[in-house]
Design an enzyme around this catalytic site. Structure first.
Site, PDB file in Angstrom:
ATOM      1  N   GLY A   1       0.524  -0.961   0.284  1.00 63.91           N
ATOM      2  CA  GLY A   1      -0.089   0.280  -0.164  1.00 63.91           C
ATOM      3  C   GLY A   1       1.063   1.525  -0.295  1.00 63.91           C
TER       4      GLY A   1
ATOM      5  CG  LEU B   1      -2.584  -1.811  -4.014  1.00 65.71           C
ATOM      6  CD1 LEU B   1      -2.279  -1.534  -5.277  1.00 65.71           C
ATOM      7  CD2 LEU B   1      -3.258  -1.157  -2.529  1.00 65.71           C
ATOM      8  CG  ASP B   2       0.595  -3.040  -3.412  1.00 74.09           C
ATOM      9  OD1 ASP B   2       1.130  -2.578  -4.659  1.00 74.09           O
ATOM     10  OD2 ASP B   2       0.671  -1.953  -2.428  1.00 74.09           O
ATOM     11  CD  GLU B   3      -1.228  -9.127  -1.641  1.00 71.65           C
ATOM     12  OE1 GLU B   3      -0.914 -10.497  -2.096  1.00 71.65           O
ATOM     13  OE2 GLU B   3      -1.058  -8.808  -0.602  1.00 71.65           O
TER      14      GLU B   3
END
Lengths: 298, 298, 298, 298
Positions: A216, A242-244
């Site tokens: 994040g 997100l960011d995964e």
């Protein structure tokens, strides 16, 4: 592209005109390698490098990358793809055959921070990365001069909460049929699932932390607060989480109590640009197979 | 070997009873991979991992490692070797077929410093390394108790300038037909060309510097004098040129002006033991092909 | 302690009999360094190393470590502490004066995995770490023989959900007045706030991940699932927030898709033992000041 | 300097107008720190960071760096230097007092390869490095456009064996009274002792190997031949002994058998630019004291 880039490209083409890369993944089963080897051997291909990996000896997933040279390949590319289709079907492969003389077309998205953009442009100019760059898209006007000095078209598409949908439509219209891969070089907007769906496995992001730490916003501020002794950066394919998405490359640098947030950002910036450039390079050289939210990098 | 080691070995055998590794090098030429793949496929082998590398697309040297499982391999080992001989001859291969259930027999040579010896014994006990250790040989008596506590025979063979020849004869007599690989775990005597000739490509040394920096004696003292900012260690195969054999693995650690020679030795010792253990592990798993004074580590 | 340890200790005492370290933190204000320097100068102390750090030029927190030699220090230790109290009060310092000849007393807690315990014992024996070890406490009986072979008392105190409170009482009774620092060398029980309150800033843990990634249980399994390209370990002081205490040291090692969970555990184990040993070493040498959930490591 | 650079400089000056750094080395003796601390305290200086180091508790060499803020420093700079002279004389110090608002003037020498030059220009533009750059000098005309696009004067001074003496005279004439430090950013000419004598301890070079490995020409080719598993770069001050001056910074990157000479050069180039930029940054921030062919980097 500017003159230097053109010069480099010529040298690249001279070296790579008969070069191709085959990426394969399927359920492991006897005979895959034998079949692929025979296919290439029968066509007088010379295997330059070959890597294989199976997640599990029994019933696992099989991954393979073969880089090969083949005389007079240019006239034979379409045929080769068509002919390999048969082998692929036998083993229910997901596969991709890339010809090194067909440059990948890469769009770069950027916001205000320029270091990742600059590193990519620079490595494209020096020949460390090889791609066409049909456009740079930014939600800020700042980098127009820089980008255009490389003879690359620059599009400024502002994004606000209200206009995000329209902005993405505008971006998609520009990209349509023109790009094979999108690199988010510190592009500070989250792409919508609709956008991502147009380029599955083809959007590369750089996150300014050692994921999954500090998912994040404001990772350097949070790294400073937590008092970590190493900071890092992560390049990954973009998915809707997100960011995964699947991690391609990560690296870290040692820090200590003397480093303030500004120092972390400065040092982190250097990690970001080298990590992103490596990840992009591997993608351009067809070294990456993403599977089940992980990557195999050969 | 002690009880813990025996317990680990049992677990290892259970996992590896049908596992083999094939190492190949020869001049690159069309059809090698196809032939090897077909050979294994015809015998119902399941390829677990395969790596190839060619030094040059045209006329280069070819290297390959295939790790595979084969049902009921035990009864078939000799046949497999004999049958592969034909394939090997066709391509003039240098090759080796290793069966994971036939443990490599590893002698350890050591002098006064114990850290590398201790790391090896410990990793053998924990199962990170898997080998038989028929003997430890030392030119000093110091580590008898330690070695024997692992139920490993310890031989003290003093070496002086005058007795070196006899000492080596004594060592060779002890080793004869009993060992496949010799690890010099900070053994501070230079082996004669006659000795080395008995075990070509089978003696692994750890040098306490980042070779080729600080070849020869007292590397930490010289690193201190030179004011380097990183110190390192190098594991390599022993040849008749001192510290000039094929490098297997190297690593470094950051130091600064605060580190005195004693600190460099202490930190260097930690690098030495991890570098040596990795190199030994790769040798035991048949991951290394030495060629022209370099190594390919798959 | 065994014979080798005793031998090392004697050498240590010979070198360190007149050596002390002063650790200070307070609000930054003019004149601190001048006052401390004058205090030491007036007492003929020779400053060997001095480090300072201020979080912010204006109104920040000040940190200082001074290592110094002083002739005939032994007879003067109590006086020195008493006399420095005055300086300390002037600046409202938190401070600690440690004399190198007064060995820290270190208890080690361990569960089933032995690699961190073994590394500590080994470095104590080699002289890389210097401490007294009055006891090893474990919730499993497995390592009694190993520990007692170093002439260190071993206490087996089983812990279950039901008996945890009693077990901790038993541990505290054993520790009382006997230890200065507790090292959790892969001790797989969470200590209660009541226990931690007895040893604030004096319990060092090793967590088997690069915190704050993978807080909590099964970090290697989760690292494998996430497909990270580096794995790590973190040593930190224990507070009441699980895995949230001040970080002392971290390190990472590169991995790739070939590494299964077992490989991550094996490689991670090597990172854990070196990271923990470095953190413990810095604590024993009075190099660490914890403040606001971060550490300054001089 | 271009517009962006000017903007960064303004921000730098705002932050650093009352900031100075004092570098000291002398024989260790009681009272140095007390005297320096008192000197600064009496002048209402606020010490932001202070580092000391002594090579040996008894009779060693003492090193110290103090960074401090002082209100209204601008009007007081000359006085401060004059007044400190007294303290310095008492202890026979070698010393330097640098005021952060007096930018160091840095000349850059470059040959054909641009990556180090480009990194420096870029970091100057981004504010990661802060210096004036009165000129770039090259023995090739290639980088004129690049350099002038940063509004920095570019001088092309060809060098041949025959004209080397005249070329150096020309360089010295250009540099005279205009530069404080010279950075050799892959300048492929060896400077004569006469040249070096004009700028002792003020010429920073980047060598494309992990010194002292591969001293001299063609280090990447030799690294390839030797089969090293890590390649590196070294930044050092230039003395009259080729590649033998005090080392400031070094770093390495892992390579393997797959890397050809061209790959080593490409990867090495990335190490070179980051190592050189760090070394230059430390010099510009007055963090380095060279002594006896080594550096102390605070």
């Amino acid at each position: 592209m500017n003159v230097k880039m053109n010069h480099r490209l010529q040298a690249y083409f001279d070296r790579h005109q008969n070069h191709a890369r085959l990426l394969i993944t399927c359920l492991d089963q006897p005979g895959i390698v034998a079949a692929v080897s025979k296919f290439l051997y029968d066509r007088k291909a010379n295997i330059v490098q070959s890597d294989q990996y199976t997640t599990d000896p029994e019933g696992g997933q099989f991954f393979m990358r073969v880089a090969f040279d083949m005389p007079e390949m240019k006239d034979y590319e379409d045929t080769l793809v068509r002919e390999f289709e048969e082998v692929a079907n036998t083993f229910k492969m997901e596969w991709r055959l890339s010809f090194a003389d067909q440059l990948k077309r890469m769009a770069i998205f950027v916001s205000k921070q320029e270091h990742c953009l600059l590193e990519l442009l620079w490595q494209l100019q020096s020949g460390d990365l090889t791609a066409e760059v049909p456009m740079v898209i930014s939600n800020h006007p700042d980098h127009r001069e820089l980008v255009e000095s490389f003879n690359i078209p620059f599009y400024h598409i502002p994004v606000t909460k209200e206009t995000k949908k329209e902005a993405e439509q505008e971006q998609l219209a520009l990209l349509k049929d023109k790009v094979d891969v999108i690199v988010l070089a510190r592009y500070m907007q989250i792409l919508s699932p609709e956008f991502v769906a147009h380029y599955p496995g083809k959007i590369i992001n750089i996150h300014h932390s050692f994921l999954p730490a500090f998912v994040g916003a404001k990772p350097y501020e949070r790294a400073y607060e937590r008092g970590v002794k190493l900071i890092g950066a992560t390049s990954h394919y973009v998915t809707n989480d997100l960011d995964e998405g699947p991690i391609i490359e990560q690296d870290v640098h040692r820090v200590n109590h003397r480093y303030h947030v500004d120092d972390l950002k400065r040092i982190g910036g250097h990690i970001e640009r080298s990590v992103l450039a490596r990840a992009v390079g591997w993608h351009l050289e067809d070294r990456i197979i993403a599977h089940n939210n992980k990557t195999v990098v050969f």
